[in-house]
Enzyme design. Structure first.
Site, mmCIF file in Angstrom:
data_model
loop_
_atom_site.group_PDB
_atom_site.id
_atom_site.type_symbol
_atom_site.label_atom_id
_atom_site.label_comp_id
_atom_site.label_asym_id
_atom_site.label_seq_id
_atom_site.Cartn_x
_atom_site.Cartn_y
_atom_site.Cartn_z
ATOM 1 C CG ASP A 102 -1.933 -1.092 1.203
ATOM 2 O OD1 ASP A 102 -2.207 -1.610 0.108
ATOM 3 O OD2 ASP A 102 -2.431 -1.450 2.282
HETATM 4 N N1 URA Z 1 -1.452 -5.896 3.753
HETATM 5 C C1 URA Z 1 -1.925 -4.632 3.786
HETATM 6 O O1 URA Z 1 -2.986 -4.358 4.343
HETATM 7 N N2 URA Z 1 -1.192 -3.669 3.180
HETATM 8 C C2 URA Z 1 -0.002 -3.915 2.577
HETATM 9 O O2 URA Z 1 0.624 -2.994 2.061
HETATM 10 C C3 URA Z 1 0.468 -5.230 2.566
HETATM 11 C C4 URA Z 1 -0.280 -6.205 3.153
#
Ligand code: URA
Length: 230
Positions: A102
């Site tokens: 993310d």
């Molecule tokens: N899970 C999430 O919620 N975000 C990420 O960036 C990676 C795994």
């Protein structure tokens, strides 16, 4: 693809000719004579018959990047800086991301042009753990551990997550190993307890660990041993 299939698909040879070329040891893959019709060849393989080049092969590239916050795990984005913007232009061509992170997640991001290899790293079937360090807004209860092990039902995908290993490191900090990479998976898992993830950092994907020498935004090429370990 099998070498005999690759050669048989060329307009210049039929199946019988392919068999003969192999027996006569006239076929070279990456500079070595190969007589085995079942030998696996890929888009990265250089394939020659006598002096004729049938496939030049392309160099396979494998990079690890320490993803900083504030950039998207995408190869193009009309608004935001992407992780590719952190690499020199000469290295960017053809790369894809093996397991996105993310916008505000930091840590290990692997980029490659080898789809077969990256699938082994990311597919739940291979059960390679993706290890995250997680910080949460509220306290992490001891009862979380069993729930992570049992799995969470994700209605959107209509699936229950695979067993995950949660190690509680402090009141609001844990290390989590998951074998999948569903959309916002870690945040949704903690969301089950209405506990917001406020910090997320990927430390490892399968056998590949984020190199501690890499600061946020820095990258390096994977070693031969790291590539072979997947
Ligand atoms: N899970 C999430 O919620 N975000 C990420 O960036 C990676 C795994």
């Amino acid at each position: 693809m099998r070498l005999d299939r690759f050669l048989g698909n060329l307009p210049c040879y039929n199946r019988q000719q392919v068999r003969l070329l192999l027996i006569q040891r006239r076929v070279r893959v990456d500079g070595e004579v190969v007589a085995d019709p079942l030998h696996e060849v890929r888009e990265f393989s250089r394939i020659e018959v006598d002096e004729q080049l049938h496939q030049a092969g392309r160099p396979a590239r494998y990079l690890m990047l320490h993803k900083p916050t504030g950039c998207v795990s995408a190869t193009h984005d009309p608004q935001h800086r992407t992780v590719l913007d952190l690499l020199p232009a000469a290295l960017r061509d053809d790369l894809h991301i093996a397991g996105r992170l993310d916008y505000n997640t930091t840590g290990l991001l692997i980029l490659t042009n080898d789809g077969q290899w990256s699938r082994r790293l990311t597919q739940p079937r291979t059960k390679l753990p993706k290890v995250y360090r997680v910080q949460t807004e509220d306290e992490i209860g001891a009862h979380y551990v069993d729930k992570f092990q049992a799995g969470f039902y994700f209605a959107f995908e209509d699936l229950t997550t695979q067993p995950a290993q949660l190690d509680i490191l402090g009141p609001r900090e844990a290390r989590l190993a998951i074998v999948e990479g569903r959309y916002h998976q870690v945040k949704r898992m903690f969301g089950h307890f209405q506990n917001k993830v406020v910090g997320l950092h990927r430390e490892r994907m399968g056998p590949i660990e984020l190199d501690p020498a890499l600061g946020p935004g820095e990258f390096r090429v994977l070693s031969t041993a790291e590539i072979a370990a997947v």
